[in-house]
Scaffold this motif. Sequence first.
Motif, mmCIF file in Angstrom:
data_model
loop_
_atom_site.group_PDB
_atom_site.id
_atom_site.type_symbol
_atom_site.label_atom_id
_atom_site.label_comp_id
_atom_site.label_asym_id
_atom_site.label_seq_id
_atom_site.Cartn_x
_atom_site.Cartn_y
_atom_site.Cartn_z
ATOM 1 N N ARG A 163 -3.283 1.787 -12.627
ATOM 2 C CA ARG A 163 -3.001 0.582 -13.403
ATOM 3 C C ARG A 163 -2.641 -0.610 -12.545
ATOM 4 N N VAL A 164 -2.094 -0.319 -11.344
ATOM 5 C CA VAL A 164 -1.643 -1.411 -10.476
ATOM 6 C C VAL A 164 -2.136 -1.118 -9.062
ATOM 7 N N LEU A 165 -2.628 -2.172 -8.397
ATOM 8 C CA LEU A 165 -2.975 -2.065 -6.976
ATOM 9 C C LEU A 165 -2.052 -2.990 -6.204
ATOM 10 N N ALA A 166 -1.432 -2.462 -5.160
ATOM 11 C CA ALA A 166 -0.566 -3.277 -4.306
ATOM 12 C C ALA A 166 -1.124 -3.214 -2.890
ATOM 13 N N ALA A 167 -1.048 -4.324 -2.166
ATOM 14 C CA ALA A 167 -1.549 -4.339 -0.792
ATOM 15 C C ALA A 167 -0.802 -5.407 -0.010
ATOM 16 N N GLN A 168 -0.662 -5.146 1.300
ATOM 17 C CA GLN A 168 0.110 -6.037 2.157
ATOM 18 C C GLN A 168 -0.844 -6.846 3.027
ATOM 19 N N LEU B 75 0.531 -8.449 -2.282
ATOM 20 C CA LEU B 75 -0.257 -8.806 -3.470
ATOM 21 C C LEU B 75 -0.167 -7.620 -4.419
ATOM 22 N N ILE B 76 0.224 -7.872 -5.674
ATOM 23 C CA ILE B 76 0.353 -6.787 -6.652
ATOM 24 C C ILE B 76 -0.395 -7.188 -7.923
ATOM 25 N N GLY C 267 -8.002 -15.626 -2.284
ATOM 26 C CA GLY C 267 -6.969 -16.661 -2.419
ATOM 27 C C GLY C 267 -5.614 -16.145 -1.970
ATOM 28 N N ALA C 268 -5.299 -14.909 -2.337
ATOM 29 C CA ALA C 268 -3.995 -14.342 -1.978
ATOM 30 C C ALA C 268 -3.877 -14.181 -0.465
ATOM 31 N N ALA C 269 -4.965 -13.765 0.190
ATOM 32 C CA ALA C 269 -4.926 -13.610 1.661
ATOM 33 C C ALA C 269 -4.597 -14.955 2.311
ATOM 34 N N ARG C 270 -5.034 -16.012 1.708
ATOM 35 C CA ARG C 270 -4.778 -17.360 2.264
ATOM 36 C C ARG C 270 -3.345 -17.826 1.988
ATOM 37 N N VAL C 271 -2.843 -17.650 0.753
ATOM 38 C CA VAL C 271 -1.548 -18.271 0.405
ATOM 39 C C VAL C 271 -0.342 -17.400 0.793
ATOM 40 N N LEU C 272 -0.584 -16.099 1.018
ATOM 41 C CA LEU C 272 0.549 -15.227 1.358
ATOM 42 C C LEU C 272 0.926 -15.378 2.827
ATOM 43 N N LYS C 273 2.218 -15.253 3.093
ATOM 44 C CA LYS C 273 2.686 -15.190 4.474
ATOM 45 C C LYS C 273 2.219 -13.848 5.080
ATOM 46 N N PRO C 274 2.277 -13.714 6.406
ATOM 47 C CA PRO C 274 1.902 -12.428 7.020
ATOM 48 C C PRO C 274 2.726 -11.280 6.428
ATOM 49 N N SER C 275 2.071 -10.177 6.194
ATOM 50 C CA SER C 275 2.698 -8.935 5.692
ATOM 51 C C SER C 275 3.278 -9.045 4.276
ATOM 52 N N ALA C 276 2.997 -10.126 3.563
ATOM 53 C CA ALA C 276 3.512 -10.268 2.191
ATOM 54 C C ALA C 276 2.606 -9.507 1.214
#
Length: 281
Positions: free
Chosen positions: A268-273, A235-236, A224-233
């Motif tokens: 504890r946290v995963l962040a990805a662009q 997800l945390i 879902g995040a890959a779809r709603v995020l703008k390019p290079s935004a």
Amino acid sequence: MTVRQALEEGVRLLDEFRTPVARLTAEVLLCHALGRERSYLYSHPEAELATAAGDDYHRFLVERAHGKPTQYITGHQEFYGRRFLVSPAVLIPRPETEHVIETALRLAPAPEAFIDVGCGSGAIAVTFQLECPSARAFGADISAPALELAATNAARLGAGVHFLQADLLEPVATASLDLVLSNPPYVPENDRQVLQREVRDYEPDVALYGGPTGVEIYQRLIEGAARVLKPSAWLIMEIGYQAEHRVRPMLSRWRNVTTIADLAGIPRVLAAQNQPAGPPP
Ligand SMILES: C[S@@+](CC[C@H](N)C(=O)[O-])C[C@H]1O[C@@H](n2cnc3c(N)ncnc32)[C@H](O)[C@@H]1O
């Protein structure tokens, strides 16, 4: 009964029921019954308790001794220096979750629009909106009572957050957001019996269990995040104990995947662009 005697009785009762941090808990419950700050207990040890306050205090002690979390008795919990109302409709915000806020402030400090998926009490959505006041903020949850409390917290703390009832990111428009934050339910259903009774018997199932192994919900959240995020935004997401090696591979198509450990050194946290604009290489 005096304040001093009430505290002694409280500690004795909580110790008898093997309640952790008995003295501090008795102090917090006595303050709640009296409507006073903690300093009052030590400046007025000989003050007499009114009957109503004594009755309330006793009831709170019995509830806590039987496992009810202190925060569901007092009705609030601090998060990132602010006081959030809590009820059994929402997860009690945890200090570890503050790493989601810190990571977002570091990686995506000025989003135009962000969403907190599974907002519960609103701890993440409200806090991040207050830290980034120019952002358009959204908080989504599947639970209507949780959304009601989140809206109350936002109003009390002066945060402008739009709340929506949703299954993860379903109603959100494609490529519309600069940041997705989430602390999803991630306890494996199979771990129900090994959870602390305070958690298992009092916090809402919908806020705890993330599927048979606890990571199933991440697959849908990441898609879902890959779809709603703008390019290079960004997800945390917060992740559960020992979940990193199962969640990180789900981010194989993302960039700059980063793990952040908590103060105990636990991932504890995963962040990805998200992928950049244009056709994939
Ligand atoms: C672990 S709690 C986190 C609450 C809050 N964000 C915090 O960090 O304290 C997970 C939240 O996700 C919500 N939730 C569970 N399944 C969901 C779904 N499919 N879609 C949206 N929210 C969901 C629960 O109602 C709960 O409020």
